[in-house]
Design a protein around this motif. Structure first.
Motif, PDB file in Angstrom:
ATOM      1  N   UNK A 286     -48.731   6.570   5.386  1.00 29.16           N
ATOM      2  CA  UNK A 286     -48.307   5.595   4.396  1.00 29.16           C
ATOM      3  C   UNK A 286     -49.219   5.584   3.178  1.00 29.16           C
ATOM      4  N   UNK A 287     -49.886   6.694   2.907  1.00 29.92           N
ATOM      5  CA  UNK A 287     -50.786   6.786   1.757  1.00 29.92           C
ATOM      6  C   UNK A 287     -50.287   7.849   0.796  1.00 29.92           C
ATOM      7  N   UNK A 288     -50.168   7.519  -0.490  1.00 33.00           N
ATOM      8  CA  UNK A 288     -49.840   8.570  -1.450  1.00 33.00           C
ATOM      9  C   UNK A 288     -51.022   9.521  -1.606  1.00 33.00           C
ATOM     10  N   UNK A 289     -50.770  10.674  -2.181  1.00 33.35           N
ATOM     11  CA  UNK A 289     -51.803  11.717  -2.224  1.00 33.35           C
ATOM     12  C   UNK A 289     -53.017  11.357  -3.059  1.00 33.35           C
ATOM     13  N   UNK A 290     -52.926  10.349  -3.915  1.00 30.70           N
ATOM     14  CA  UNK A 290     -54.088   9.982  -4.731  1.00 30.70           C
ATOM     15  C   UNK A 290     -55.005   8.972  -4.046  1.00 30.70           C
ATOM     16  N   UNK A 291     -54.711   8.595  -2.815  1.00 34.81           N
ATOM     17  CA  UNK A 291     -55.546   7.635  -2.098  1.00 34.81           C
ATOM     18  C   UNK A 291     -56.453   8.313  -1.073  1.00 34.81           C
ATOM     19  N   UNK A 292     -57.148   9.356  -1.485  1.00 35.31           N
ATOM     20  CA  UNK A 292     -58.024  10.083  -0.568  1.00 35.31           C
ATOM     21  C   UNK A 292     -59.180   9.229  -0.069  1.00 35.31           C
ATOM     22  N   UNK A 293     -59.521   8.185  -0.800  1.00 40.50           N
ATOM     23  CA  UNK A 293     -60.634   7.326  -0.391  1.00 40.50           C
ATOM     24  C   UNK A 293     -60.307   6.498   0.847  1.00 40.50           C
ATOM     25  N   UNK A 294     -59.049   6.430   1.253  1.00 45.53           N
ATOM     26  CA  UNK A 294     -58.665   5.634   2.424  1.00 45.53           C
ATOM     27  C   UNK A 294     -58.528   6.464   3.693  1.00 45.53           C
ATOM     28  N   UNK A 295     -58.668   7.790   3.599  1.00 41.88           N
ATOM     29  CA  UNK A 295     -58.492   8.646   4.775  1.00 41.88           C
ATOM     30  C   UNK A 295     -59.520   8.309   5.850  1.00 41.88           C
ATOM     31  N   UNK A 296     -60.753   8.117   5.459  1.00 39.29           N
ATOM     32  CA  UNK A 296     -61.795   7.800   6.438  1.00 39.29           C
ATOM     33  C   UNK A 296     -61.473   6.498   7.170  1.00 39.29           C
ATOM     34  N   UNK A 297     -60.960   5.500   6.451  1.00 39.79           N
ATOM     35  CA  UNK A 297     -60.583   4.229   7.083  1.00 39.79           C
ATOM     36  C   UNK A 297     -59.463   4.424   8.097  1.00 39.79           C
ATOM     37  N   UNK A 298     -58.573   5.366   7.822  1.00 37.27           N
ATOM     38  CA  UNK A 298     -57.458   5.607   8.739  1.00 37.27           C
ATOM     39  C   UNK A 298     -57.940   6.093  10.105  1.00 37.27           C
ATOM     40  N   UNK A 299     -58.971   6.907  10.102  1.00 36.61           N
ATOM     41  CA  UNK A 299     -59.462   7.474  11.355  1.00 36.61           C
ATOM     42  C   UNK A 299     -60.638   6.702  11.954  1.00 36.61           C
TER      43      UNK A 299
ATOM     44  N   UNK B 257     -51.331  19.424   4.163  1.00 36.93           N
ATOM     45  CA  UNK B 257     -50.191  18.671   3.660  1.00 36.93           C
ATOM     46  C   UNK B 257     -50.414  17.180   3.947  1.00 36.93           C
ATOM     47  N   UNK B 258     -50.046  16.363   3.012  1.00 35.52           N
ATOM     48  CA  UNK B 258     -50.273  14.919   3.094  1.00 35.52           C
ATOM     49  C   UNK B 258     -51.780  14.629   3.127  1.00 35.52           C
ATOM     50  N   UNK B 259     -52.127  13.458   3.552  1.00 36.46           N
ATOM     51  CA  UNK B 259     -53.543  13.118   3.662  1.00 36.46           C
ATOM     52  C   UNK B 259     -54.110  13.795   4.900  1.00 36.46           C
ATOM     53  N   UNK B 260     -55.275  14.346   4.771  1.00 32.59           N
ATOM     54  CA  UNK B 260     -55.857  15.031   5.916  1.00 32.59           C
ATOM     55  C   UNK B 260     -57.362  14.878   5.923  1.00 32.59           C
ATOM     56  N   UNK B 261     -57.943  15.197   7.062  1.00 35.21           N
ATOM     57  CA  UNK B 261     -59.394  15.261   7.182  1.00 35.21           C
ATOM     58  C   UNK B 261     -59.812  16.570   6.541  1.00 35.21           C
ATOM     59  N   UNK B 262     -60.708  16.511   5.597  1.00 38.02           N
ATOM     60  CA  UNK B 262     -61.155  17.715   4.909  1.00 38.02           C
ATOM     61  C   UNK B 262     -62.320  18.341   5.679  1.00 38.02           C
ATOM     62  N   UNK B 263     -62.472  19.663   5.586  1.00 39.24           N
ATOM     63  CA  UNK B 263     -63.525  20.331   6.357  1.00 39.24           C
ATOM     64  C   UNK B 263     -64.937  20.010   5.872  1.00 39.24           C
ATOM     65  N   UNK B 264     -65.084  19.359   4.732  1.00 41.30           N
ATOM     66  CA  UNK B 264     -66.369  18.871   4.300  1.00 41.30           C
ATOM     67  C   UNK B 264     -66.222  17.396   3.962  1.00 41.30           C
ATOM     68  N   UNK B 265     -67.279  16.634   4.097  1.00 42.67           N
ATOM     69  CA  UNK B 265     -67.180  15.192   3.973  1.00 42.67           C
ATOM     70  C   UNK B 265     -67.081  14.681   2.542  1.00 42.67           C
ATOM     71  N   UNK B 266     -67.311  15.526   1.555  1.00 40.61           N
ATOM     72  CA  UNK B 266     -67.260  15.071   0.172  1.00 40.61           C
ATOM     73  C   UNK B 266     -65.830  14.695  -0.178  1.00 40.61           C
ATOM     74  N   UNK B 267     -65.636  13.506  -0.674  1.00 35.11           N
ATOM     75  CA  UNK B 267     -64.302  13.069  -1.092  1.00 35.11           C
ATOM     76  C   UNK B 267     -63.874  13.880  -2.298  1.00 35.11           C
ATOM     77  N   UNK B 268     -62.603  14.248  -2.298  1.00 35.80           N
ATOM     78  CA  UNK B 268     -62.056  14.988  -3.421  1.00 35.80           C
ATOM     79  C   UNK B 268     -62.280  16.477  -3.328  1.00 35.80           C
ATOM     80  N   UNK B 269     -63.003  16.948  -2.299  1.00 36.77           N
ATOM     81  CA  UNK B 269     -63.234  18.385  -2.153  1.00 36.77           C
ATOM     82  C   UNK B 269     -62.027  19.017  -1.467  1.00 36.77           C
ATOM     83  N   UNK B 270     -61.775  20.264  -1.763  1.00 37.47           N
ATOM     84  CA  UNK B 270     -60.591  20.931  -1.206  1.00 37.47           C
ATOM     85  C   UNK B 270     -60.851  21.574   0.108  1.00 37.47           C
TER      86      UNK B 270
END
Length: 122
Positions: free
Chosen positions: A74-87, A109-122
């Motif tokens: 339920x998060x649009x792609x620009x809300x990457x700052x909320x991914x950590x809260x989800x998990x 695809x969609x919001x995901x856990x990124x392989x590095x902890x820096x927010x906004x990193x690919x």
């Protein structure tokens, strides 16, 4: 969107049977408003700026009533700052799993856990 008495009764019964306080029933409306672009101008006809802006206003207004958790579906792609809260407390463990098995972030695809902890990193 109007709900019939029968539909409202069904939903109330279903709500009473939810297994816990963090469970929910989502009701979405895909009513197309006259102020949205014509159907051929958008990939998904129901995506237009005004409803999205209104949804974000409602989200901000309701924050003080929320539990502070999130759900990635339920998060649009620009809300990457909320991914950590989800998990929650699982987030850092999932970063390690992602780093080990998908370091190139192929499954993103969609919001995901990124392989590095820096927010906004690919």
């Amino acid at each position: 969107m109007e709900l019939s008495d029968q539909t409202t009764g069904f939903l109330l019964d279903a709500i009473r049977q939810l297994p816990g306080p963090e469970c929910e029933i989502f009701i979405g409306s895909h009513r197309v408003r006259g102020d949205c672009p014509p159907a051929g101008r958008l990939a998904f006809r129901h995506d237009c700026a005004r409803p999205l802006a209104r949804a974000r206003q409602l989200f901000e207004a309701a924050k003080s009533y929320a539990a502070g958790t999130a759900h990635v579906n339920f998060m649009p792609e620009d809300e990457v700052d909320r991914v950590e809260a989800a998990y929650g407390s699982n987030y850092h463990r999932l970063v390690e799993v992602k780093r080990r098995y998908d370091p190139q972030n192929l499954f993103r695809v969609n919001q995901n856990v990124r392989p590095i902890e820096e927010r906004g990193a690919a």
